[in-house]
Every structure is written in structure tokens, then in C-alpha cells.
Design an enzyme around this catalytic site. Sequence first.
Site, mmCIF file in Angstrom:
data_model
loop_
_atom_site.group_PDB
_atom_site.id
_atom_site.type_symbol
_atom_site.label_atom_id
_atom_site.label_comp_id
_atom_site.label_asym_id
_atom_site.label_seq_id
_atom_site.Cartn_x
_atom_site.Cartn_y
_atom_site.Cartn_z
ATOM 1 N N GLY A 1 4.876 6.941 -36.929
ATOM 2 C CA GLY A 1 4.310 5.605 -36.116
ATOM 3 C C GLY A 1 5.722 4.870 -35.813
ATOM 4 O O GLY A 1 5.746 4.087 -34.800
ATOM 5 N N GLU B 1 6.528 6.239 -32.332
ATOM 6 C CA GLU B 1 5.588 5.709 -31.500
ATOM 7 C C GLU B 1 5.617 4.462 -31.158
ATOM 8 O O GLU B 1 5.452 3.986 -30.015
ATOM 9 C CB GLU B 1 4.067 5.966 -32.320
ATOM 10 C CG GLU B 1 3.631 7.203 -32.450
ATOM 11 C CD GLU B 1 2.415 7.528 -33.127
ATOM 12 O OE1 GLU B 1 2.104 6.949 -34.285
ATOM 13 O OE2 GLU B 1 1.447 8.026 -32.417
ATOM 14 N N GLU C 1 3.715 14.007 -38.568
ATOM 15 C CA GLU C 1 2.290 13.808 -39.084
ATOM 16 C C GLU C 1 1.660 14.949 -39.454
ATOM 17 O O GLU C 1 0.879 15.086 -40.462
ATOM 18 C CB GLU C 1 1.551 13.179 -38.070
ATOM 19 C CG GLU C 1 1.826 11.718 -37.953
ATOM 20 C CD GLU C 1 2.807 11.311 -36.921
ATOM 21 O OE1 GLU C 1 3.643 12.092 -36.455
ATOM 22 O OE2 GLU C 1 2.921 10.025 -36.647
HETATM 23 N N1 COA Z 1 4.587 5.286 -46.333
HETATM 24 C C1 COA Z 1 4.906 4.926 -47.743
HETATM 25 N N2 COA Z 1 5.983 5.337 -48.517
HETATM 26 C C2 COA Z 1 6.807 6.058 -47.903
HETATM 27 C C3 COA Z 1 6.758 6.623 -46.483
HETATM 28 C C4 COA Z 1 5.780 6.227 -45.778
HETATM 29 N N3 COA Z 1 5.484 6.544 -44.619
HETATM 30 N N4 COA Z 1 7.839 7.200 -46.243
HETATM 31 C C5 COA Z 1 8.747 7.239 -47.632
HETATM 32 N N5 COA Z 1 7.966 6.373 -48.465
HETATM 33 C C6 COA Z 1 8.443 6.273 -49.912
HETATM 34 C C7 COA Z 1 8.622 7.462 -50.648
HETATM 35 O O1 COA Z 1 7.371 7.840 -51.247
HETATM 36 C C8 COA Z 1 9.649 6.873 -51.710
HETATM 37 O O2 COA Z 1 9.133 6.091 -52.491
HETATM 38 P P1 COA Z 1 9.608 6.054 -54.190
HETATM 39 O O3 COA Z 1 10.918 5.758 -54.102
HETATM 40 O O4 COA Z 1 8.682 5.324 -54.815
HETATM 41 O O5 COA Z 1 9.301 7.520 -54.685
HETATM 42 C C9 COA Z 1 10.356 6.151 -50.876
HETATM 43 O O6 COA Z 1 9.834 5.464 -49.734
HETATM 44 C C10 COA Z 1 11.782 6.833 -50.458
HETATM 45 O O7 COA Z 1 11.343 7.897 -49.639
HETATM 46 P P2 COA Z 1 12.436 9.458 -49.882
HETATM 47 O O8 COA Z 1 11.581 10.301 -49.035
HETATM 48 O O9 COA Z 1 12.693 9.488 -51.372
HETATM 49 O O10 COA Z 1 13.716 8.798 -49.073
HETATM 50 P P3 COA Z 1 14.733 9.643 -48.234
HETATM 51 O O11 COA Z 1 15.635 8.814 -47.773
HETATM 52 O O12 COA Z 1 15.056 11.182 -48.915
HETATM 53 O O13 COA Z 1 13.688 9.971 -46.882
HETATM 54 C C11 COA Z 1 12.355 9.871 -45.227
HETATM 55 C C12 COA Z 1 13.295 9.038 -46.046
HETATM 56 C C13 COA Z 1 11.843 8.783 -44.289
HETATM 57 C C14 COA Z 1 13.140 10.774 -44.183
HETATM 58 C C15 COA Z 1 11.131 10.224 -45.830
HETATM 59 O O14 COA Z 1 10.553 9.625 -46.931
HETATM 60 C C16 COA Z 1 10.057 10.700 -45.153
HETATM 61 O O15 COA Z 1 10.024 11.806 -44.334
HETATM 62 N N6 COA Z 1 8.744 9.897 -44.960
HETATM 63 C C17 COA Z 1 7.444 10.289 -44.330
HETATM 64 C C18 COA Z 1 7.725 9.977 -42.809
HETATM 65 C C19 COA Z 1 6.589 10.387 -42.445
HETATM 66 O O16 COA Z 1 5.904 11.348 -42.464
HETATM 67 N N7 COA Z 1 5.915 9.425 -41.435
HETATM 68 C C20 COA Z 1 4.821 9.540 -40.656
HETATM 69 C C21 COA Z 1 3.782 9.010 -41.479
HETATM 70 S S1 COA Z 1 2.231 8.943 -40.363
#
Ligand code: COA
Length: 701
Positions: A109, A112, A132
Site C-alpha cells: 500500500g 500504491e 502482497e
Molecule cells: N502491518 C502491520 N505491522 C507490520 C507491518 C504491516 N504492514 N509491517 C511490519 N509490521 C510490524 C512487524 O510485525 C514488527 O512488529 P513487532 O516489532 O511487534 O514484531 C514491526 O512492524 C517491525 O517489522 P520488522 O519486519 O521486524 O522490521 P524490519 O525493519 O526487519 O522490516 C519491513 C521492515 C517493512 C521491510 C518488513 O516489516 C516488511 O516486509 N513488512 C511487510 C510489508 C508488506 O508486506 N506490506 C504489504 C502489506 S499489504
Amino acid sequence: MAEAADRTPPLVRTDRDGDIARITVANPPVNALSHAVRSGILAAVQAADADAGVAAIVLRCDGRTFVAGADITEFGRPAQEPILSTVLAAIDASSKPVVAAIHGTALGGGLELALACHWRVAVQSARVGLPEVKLGIIPGGGGTQRLPRAAGVAKALDMITSGEMIGADAALAAGIIDQVVAGDLDRAAVELARAKAAEGAMPRLRDRDERTAEARGQSGLFDAARAAMARRARGRTAPEYAIRAVQAAVELPFDEGIAYERALCDELKASAQSRAQRHIFFAERDAAKVPGVGRDTPVARIGQAAVIGAGTMGGGIAMCLASAGIPVTLIETTQPALDRGLATIRSNYEATARRGGMAAADVETRMGLIRPSLAMADLAGADLVIEAVFEDTAIKKAVFAEIDRHAKAGAVLATNTSTLDVNAIAAATGRPESVVGLHFFSPANVMKLLEIVRGARTDAGVLATSLALAKRIGKVPVVVGVCDGFVGNRMLRARGRQAERLVMEGALPQQVDAALYDFGFPMGPYAMGDLAGLDIGWRIRQEKGLKSAVADRLCALGRFGQKTGAGWFRYEAGSRTPIPDPAVEAIILEEAARAGIARREIANAEILDRLLLPMVNEGARILEEGMALRPGDIDIVWVYGYGWPIQEGGPMHWADARGLAAARDRMVELARQHGEDFVPAPLIERLAAEGKGFADLPQPA
Ligand code: COA
């Protein structure tokens, strides 16, 4: 309450730089697009658009990253307006240019959101992607419609079906962003906004058609994407839906494409596959949280490592360390063994470079980080020593006594044992608190799982250091307790027992393997046995005085698996494809007759239950004994260490999804015919009786 709420900083705020409105999202840790954030952005954009003093808008984020996506925790609940597309439509429709200023990761998102803006600038370290599919869904905020319009269909298909991120320079080259900023991002964004306002330029991706028009009538592009997915994403629905949505961007007007994308996305969000993949996303993050290991637990810096043993495992581990830039001393007892180990490492690196997985120049850089040695004394400088010698307690104890003599104070001393007692190995040293198990999975440079085995005396700092190391070398860590086989191999044995019985009772190896392959595993137990080599288990059985009727006969014939061209299957020269072998079938029939078993037809559904339910049962015992902290940890072990299909969420999630009470009932039924492997563990009985599942267990304190 009201007062407390007033003091909470807003998640979205607007300030002004002259005639530029700067809208800032501040929702740590990753600026996820929660309902409050969506509402805040919408209100801020509408206010800036209506404000006669504002010429243009910059959208930026506080903290470590631009918006990293939808708020995944909201997925299970009904969508609440404003949904993301409502916000994006407002940005699109703004009468003033909106510039996205990207740092960190603009994901899902978040990308997007940026694509709905009129211009995008990013710092060079920024990365963008639509991940996603990794959560079992597709973009639902126009990503499948706007990305192909910006980057072309081939690039969009690649990014959306893989979910991988690309860097800012690549995004610039692909037309996804407009500018890479070397200096101050905020300044550059404001300047661009001001210049574009003066020009009156308002390019909207929704209005662009030239990149999608190129692909019209080119169905080959989509066929190629489907062919690539057939192997990479076997059994998963989301990548196929992603392809269909991108196809809609080519064939339908923008608004119809958006509606189609949303319908597919909504369907996937409610699917069992997406629930399973979201479970794995959070389980992976939970697994890194270990009671007794906190933010203030000291983490040792690993500047230098040593690996004892240059065989398959030792070599693979040395590669993991060198690939992460950690210098490693690789120690063997003889020069030929050392030479063989190094040659294998080099040829593995060269093969990766040939496939484009790393730059050719990096082969030498990494080889340069590996220092071969024949002297244990050479581990003296290492902050981390990993032992990967023959799997035998007496040998490992002797090696650890030697390590103890040479290692510096405070060094982490790790054993890569896959089954042995880490406490007994630790007791061979004068510092059991420094000893930990680091169980890599073969091939160690490829498999993502790292079982971190916590001994009775292992220090919290040693665990914290091991967890940090896992992250640094790109592994997914799970902390487990000391028990025979730890989590993964202990459950594998439960599966193996049933695989063996199924073959005696009426199935053939190819049928057993096909049932698991169709379930989503990359291979079944028999192909896996042939890959690993059958002689190892044979030797262990001989030592322990155990028997396995069919396997023992195969080994007596020299059928050790792939390496001898025959095992449970036969193999054509140079091929790894298992071919069913009538000779094996004949042996199976003879042995079954000898054991007095009347063979019968066995349905695939029974094969699956017989193989998977004992794993769930063993997993429950592992939880009861505290050998794993959470059911999700066990799921992570199986998804990342053994190829359990991620869309089935791991064994414990799979049992929950089936209904734990239903799983229990089936186990009771199977226990009547097939014995103790199926007698439900007390934990299963208790949860099922309470109408609960493994997911209802409390998080460890
Ligand atoms: N929604 C809710 N919580 C999220 C999130 C999201 N999209 N993305 C990350 N978080 C939370 C994690 O669960 C984690 O929570 P915690 O500390 O309570 O365990 C915290 O944010 C940090 O994330 P983490 O992955 O440990 O940090 P990072 O720096 O290693 O990586 C990202 C950061 C953004 C690269 C990774 O979190 C990620 O790939 N997130 C998902 C992105 C995604 O799929 N977005 C599309 C959603 S439709």
C-alpha cells in the site's frame, strides 16, 4: 481518557514550507496504513487541496521508512472507510501536484500510495515493491493497474508475482520513480513540488496508456509469467490472480481494472491461504522474541569467526558467514579434506555467479574472507566458533575440549549438531554458559532456517548474539530446547515411521511421495532420503541394532540414493529425477509377505493423515515439554527448514485450520489401527475439549 488522547501525537500532520503543504505520516514502526492513518491522509489532502494558499503537496514519512504497506493486523476485520482506494482517488483527483518523498521501503500500500501521487522522488537507499503475494493476496489499492502503466507489463508482472523489492536506481530506470535524490530528500521534494506547481504539470498514471498498449495482444507475456509461476509458486492462488489483474490493466479501462483488482484482492484476503501466510509473517517475527533476552541483553560483536570441519555442513556454514562479510577461519585435520572443502565452496560460489545470483568479482572477495587452516590454535582470534564435525558425541566432546583450550574469553562456542545432547557437549568445556547449538539445514548456504539450541546453561547474551547473527546472515532463527532431534528432526522421525509403515501396508514410495508433493512439499520422504543418502541411516541402525526391512535390503544392494544412481528410486545418469523402480517394488512385496502383511489399496487422504497428524502430535509434545516456545515457532521450523508449503502455514497452523477437535477425532480413529503415534497428546486433548486451537495458547512470558 480524553486528556491522554489529546497528548498522543497525531499519526498524520501537515506543516507548511511557504506555499507547499507537507503532509507527514508518523505511525511507527513502519508507518503502516491503519484506518487512522488513511483517514488522516485523506483529511490532510482534502484540506490542502481546498487551501488557496497551497500550491502543491509533499507526502513524506517520519521514522525509518516510507509507508511499508497496509496494516496487516487489520486484514481479518471488515474493511472500514476510507479504504485505501478512496484515499488514492482523492490524491489522484487533487487539483494540486502531489509529490511522494520516499526513504526506507515503500511497500505494498505504501508503493500504491506513491504511485497515486503525481511525482515520486526517493533517496538512493530507498527500495520499492509490491510484496502482497508473500501474504497470499494481491495489491488492492491500484498497484496492479498503476505499476504496469508506469513500468510496463513485463516489469510489473515480475515485481507483482515475485513480491521482490527493487532499489531506487532500478526503480528510476523502470519509470517507477522520477528522481533519485543525493542530498536532502525533503528539500528536493519541496523544490520539485514548487517547480511542478509553476508548470501546472499533473501527470496521472491512470491516464497513461502507452506502456499497457505495448502489451495489448501479446498474450505470450502472460503465458511466460504463468510458466514461471507454475514451479515457483506451485499450489498458491495469489500469483495467478496477480497475473489476471495485470492482464486487466492491459485489457480494461482503468476504473474497471481497479474494481476487478479489488474483487480478486478481497477474495484472497478471506482465503485460508492468506490466513496461513499472514500467520507465518507474524510467527517469523515472534520467533525472534525470546523470554529472558531483551533489548538490554548484551550482543557480542562478531568480527571474526572460525568453523571446525570443511565437509558439506562446515563448508556451507563458512559460505553463509563469508557471504555476510564475516572473515572465517576454516579448520580441518588434513590437507586433502581442507582442499576438497575449499574447492566445493569455490564451485558453489562460481555456480551462483554463473546463474546471476552474485557478481563474478564477489567470488574472489568471499573466497578471500575464508582462511584455511590445519591448526586448532588458529581459532584463538574468533568471536564465534562453529563446530561442524562428524555427528558423534565422543568426537564432538573431544573437539569442544580442544576449542575450550584455544578460544578467547567471551567467544560464542556453537555446535552444529542435528540430534546430539548440547548439554553433554557443553560439559566438555569449562564454560558451558558460552555454548549453544546452531543447527543449520542442508544446504546451509541456501536453507533459511537456523535452529538455535538453548542448553541448560546457555547465557542470555549468547542467545542474543546468536539471534543477531542469524539476522545478519539472512537466516530465520527459532530457539529450541535440548531434546533428541530438537524440533525439526524429531517431528521428521514421526513422519518417517509412518512413511515406512505405509509402504509395507500397501502404498509404493512414489505414491507416498506424490501425496506430499501434491500437498505442496517440494519432495516426499523417499526422494528426500535418496537425496540425503540412505547409508547414513543404515549405519546408525546397525550401530543401534535396529532394522528397517526394505531400506536395509536396498542398502545391502549398494542402493544409497542419488549418489549411487539408485535408492528408493532409480536415476538416469546426470539426472536428479526419481524414476519408480520395479526392483524396489519387488523387494517391498517380498518383505511385506515375509512380515505377514496383507497389502491393501491406500487412499491419498489416508496417506496424508498418516504422515502429517503424527507430526502435529509430536509438535504438541514438544510444546508440552517447553522444547519450542510457541506453535508458530514449530511452523517456522517446518516452512523454512523442510519445505512445508507456506500456504498451509506449517503443521500446527494446519491442524488449527482443519479444526483441532476434528484433527483429534481423526487421530483417535487412527490410533485404534495404527497405535501410539496417533494417541493424542494431552495438550491436544485439552485444547480440543475447550474448543480451542494451538493459536489460542498464551504467548510465553
Ligand atoms: N502491518 C502491520 N505491522 C507490520 C507491518 C504491516 N504492514 N509491517 C511490519 N509490521 C510490524 C512487524 O510485525 C514488527 O512488529 P513487532 O516489532 O511487534 O514484531 C514491526 O512492524 C517491525 O517489522 P520488522 O519486519 O521486524 O522490521 P524490519 O525493519 O526487519 O522490516 C519491513 C521492515 C517493512 C521491510 C518488513 O516489516 C516488511 O516486509 N513488512 C511487510 C510489508 C508488506 O508486506 N506490506 C504489504 C502489506 S499489504
